[in-house]
Scaffold this active site. Structure first.
Site, PDB file in Angstrom:
ATOM      1  N   HIS A 253      -0.755   0.680  -2.123  1.00  0.00           N
ATOM      2  CA  HIS A 253      -1.577   0.929  -3.310  1.00  0.00           C
ATOM      3  C   HIS A 253      -1.366  -0.220  -4.289  1.00  0.00           C
ATOM      4  O   HIS A 253      -0.239  -0.480  -4.721  1.00  0.00           O
ATOM      5  CB  HIS A 253      -1.212   2.266  -3.954  1.00  0.00           C
ATOM      6  CG  HIS A 253      -1.725   3.453  -3.179  1.00  0.00           C
ATOM      7  ND1 HIS A 253      -1.081   4.678  -3.184  1.00  0.00           N
ATOM      8  CD2 HIS A 253      -2.812   3.591  -2.379  1.00  0.00           C
ATOM      9  CE1 HIS A 253      -1.767   5.522  -2.415  1.00  0.00           C
ATOM     10  NE2 HIS A 253      -2.815   4.884  -1.918  1.00  0.00           N
TER      11      HIS A 253
ATOM     12  N   GLU B 131       0.795  -0.352  -7.765  1.00  0.00           N
ATOM     13  CA  GLU B 131       2.187   0.094  -7.771  1.00  0.00           C
ATOM     14  C   GLU B 131       3.121  -1.099  -7.620  1.00  0.00           C
ATOM     15  O   GLU B 131       3.782  -1.283  -6.594  1.00  0.00           O
ATOM     16  CB  GLU B 131       2.376   1.149  -6.681  1.00  0.00           C
ATOM     17  CG  GLU B 131       1.497   2.376  -6.913  1.00  0.00           C
ATOM     18  CD  GLU B 131       1.409   3.322  -5.723  1.00  0.00           C
ATOM     19  OE1 GLU B 131       2.131   3.113  -4.721  1.00  0.00           O
ATOM     20  OE2 GLU B 131       0.609   4.281  -5.776  1.00  0.00           O
TER      21      GLU B 131
ATOM     22  N   ARG C  52      -6.367   0.646  -7.293  1.00  0.00           N
ATOM     23  CA  ARG C  52      -5.542   1.326  -6.298  1.00  0.00           C
ATOM     24  C   ARG C  52      -5.902   0.945  -4.854  1.00  0.00           C
ATOM     25  O   ARG C  52      -5.016   0.704  -4.023  1.00  0.00           O
ATOM     26  CB  ARG C  52      -5.709   2.839  -6.475  1.00  0.00           C
ATOM     27  CG  ARG C  52      -5.111   3.724  -5.379  1.00  0.00           C
ATOM     28  CD  ARG C  52      -5.457   5.183  -5.686  1.00  0.00           C
ATOM     29  NE  ARG C  52      -5.142   6.095  -4.603  1.00  0.00           N
ATOM     30  CZ  ARG C  52      -4.019   6.802  -4.519  1.00  0.00           C
ATOM     31  NH1 ARG C  52      -3.074   6.655  -5.427  1.00  0.00           N
ATOM     32  NH2 ARG C  52      -3.824   7.659  -3.518  1.00  0.00           N
TER      33      ARG C  52
ATOM     34  N   HIS D 227       6.134   3.576  -2.561  1.00  0.00           N
ATOM     35  CA  HIS D 227       5.081   3.797  -3.548  1.00  0.00           C
ATOM     36  C   HIS D 227       5.706   4.001  -4.929  1.00  0.00           C
ATOM     37  O   HIS D 227       6.920   3.991  -5.099  1.00  0.00           O
ATOM     38  CB  HIS D 227       4.287   5.069  -3.209  1.00  0.00           C
ATOM     39  CG  HIS D 227       3.473   4.989  -1.963  1.00  0.00           C
ATOM     40  ND1 HIS D 227       2.093   5.019  -1.972  1.00  0.00           N
ATOM     41  CD2 HIS D 227       3.831   4.894  -0.645  1.00  0.00           C
ATOM     42  CE1 HIS D 227       1.642   4.953  -0.741  1.00  0.00           C
ATOM     43  NE2 HIS D 227       2.671   4.879   0.092  1.00  0.00           N
TER      44      HIS D 227
ATOM     45  N   GLU E 222       8.540   7.545  -3.638  1.00  0.00           N
ATOM     46  CA  GLU E 222       7.818   7.364  -4.903  1.00  0.00           C
ATOM     47  C   GLU E 222       8.859   6.952  -5.943  1.00  0.00           C
ATOM     48  O   GLU E 222       9.677   7.772  -6.373  1.00  0.00           O
ATOM     49  CB  GLU E 222       7.108   8.650  -5.328  1.00  0.00           C
ATOM     50  CG  GLU E 222       6.013   9.120  -4.374  1.00  0.00           C
ATOM     51  CD  GLU E 222       4.708   8.358  -4.533  1.00  0.00           C
ATOM     52  OE1 GLU E 222       4.630   7.484  -5.419  1.00  0.00           O
ATOM     53  OE2 GLU E 222       3.762   8.642  -3.765  1.00  0.00           O
TER      54      GLU E 222
END
Length: 408
Positions: free
Chosen positions: A138, A141, A198, A269, A343
């Site tokens: 993405h 990020e 994104r 991510h 994440e």
């Protein structure tokens, strides 16, 4: 004051020209020339010889110290880098560590950029197990590519002195893609209006004026069933079909053609401080779910010991939202036993625009978590038994010393 490599070269070139000028004066004022011309200029000769010696010494000194200075500042692991700098860094790492690092090209983006990874491991001449890590699927990020760079630096440092890392690099190869979605990442560097892009940059289907597919909804894992959109303008548009995008195709082919080799598939991510296990679809459960949770919780403990940050562990439907078509789910369905989505920081204060002063702590803690998972998978495979205690002890020791590491 730091100078770039180009600035050092320009400075040294000026000094070399100065030295050449003095050398010409030296020749003109040499005693033999003086005697032939009948002009007494020995004082000039002595002065120029002294100056020539000084300047040449300075050129040599600056060449050495300049090269060292350039090496020290050429890559800052605690700032965000545009794609050309990351590409240059990859080449430099391979050049600096030819015994363990190679650059492998394995696909192209929609805009025809070459997708590359760093293969890190000792050449034993035998088939080896493998670890996969990708960052930047993405585009917005940015902390993810920063982590991949940090991760590479850390394992290369550890390899020099740590017997455990030496053992793992002997038994396994690490395949690390710093930026998978290169087109999208480059787009986020264009200006402030594109910073939060994104998706990738492929055009929409006929009749759609929007651009891009969410690559983490495009893999062939319950594709298009939940947590996606078929609106091509949506941020979670899953594409026209499974694996329609060249970036997803590249990973699918590279990993899929070596699926028996891979023990871990780690995709990085942000944000949310989560460790997500398969599957994103609530109607499916991984056959080794309990083990995935146990190892994930151990990784979260390792993360917490570094800077006190809490990471939540679970499936995406349980702790975030349901989704389908993720690379994590695809890897587990392929048969790779340990597949996780990281994440990274934070929990929403800065979101995708995590300040650079948080890069170092974010990477330090995530490194401990990733290493816990990797060590567990390695020890289970090569010792023939689950080695949770050993992995935990090693990551505890790592957490104590991680902040003391110096730059490569």
């Amino acid at each position: 004051m730091h100078m770039s490599a180009k600035e050092w070269e320009q400075r040294l070139e000026l000094l070399r020209l100065r030295a050449e000028g003095l050398l010409m004066n030296y020749t003109m004022c040499h005693p033999r020339t003086i005697r032939r011309s009948g002009v007494s200029n020995e004082g000039v000769y002595v002065h120029n010889v002294t100056m020539l010696s000084s300047v040449l010494s300075l050129v040599v000194l600056l060449s050495a110290t300049g090269a060292a200075a350039v090496e020290r500042v050429e890559h800052d692991y605690y700032k965000y880098h545009p794609m050309p700098e990351i590409t240059d860094w990859m080449a430099q790492v391979a050049k600096d560590h030819p015994d363990v690092v190679t650059v492998v090209e394995y696909g192209q983006t929609y805009e025809k950029r070459t997708i590359s990874l760093l293969k890190i491991g000792l050449n034993t001449g035998e088939e080896k197990k493998a670890i996969w890590m990708d960052c930047g699927i993405h585009a917005r990020e940015w902390i993810a590519p920063a982590f991949c760079q940090y991760f590479v630096r850390q394992i290369l440092q550890a390899h020099k002195t740590d017997p455990k890392m030496q053992e793992m690099l002997k038994n396994m190869d690490f395949y690390v893609t710093p930026v998978l979605n290169m087109d999208g990442y480059i787009h986020t560097w264009k200006d402030n209006t594109t910073r939060l892009w994104r998706k990738n940059r492929s055009p929409g289907p006929s009749g759609c004026n929007c651009t891009g597919v969410d690559l983490n909804r495009n893999f062939n894992a319950n594709w298009g069933t939940i947590g996606v959109s078929f609106d091509c303008c949506s941020n979670i548009y899953c594409g026209s079909q499974a694996t329609s995008e060249p970036e997803a195709q590249a990973v699918t082919y590279f990993v899929g053609s070596r699926k028996e080799d891979f023990l871990c598939f780690l995709t990085i991510h942000s944000y949310g401080q989560l460790l997500l296990v398969p599957y994103g679809h609530p109607n499916f459960t991984a056959s080794n779910y309990n083990e995935l949770m146990e190892v994930g919780l151990g990784a979260a403990d390792a993360i917490r010991r570094v800077h006190g940050m809490n990471y939540t562990v679970g499936t995406s439907p349980a702790v975030l939202y349901p989704n389908s078509g993720s690379s994590r789910d695809w890897a587990r369905m392929l048969g790779i036993p340990f597949s996780y989505t990281f994440e990274l920081r934070d929990k929403g204060t800065f979101g995708f625009e995590l300040p650079e002063d948080q890069i170092q702590p974010a990477c330090e803690e995530a490194y401990s978590g990733a290493l816990h998972i990797i060590t567990y998978a390695h020890d289970k495979t090569f010792s023939g038994a689950v080695a949770t205690a050993a992995a935990t002890l090693w990551t505890m020791l790592l957490a104590v010393g991680v902040t003391g590491n110096t730059l490569m």
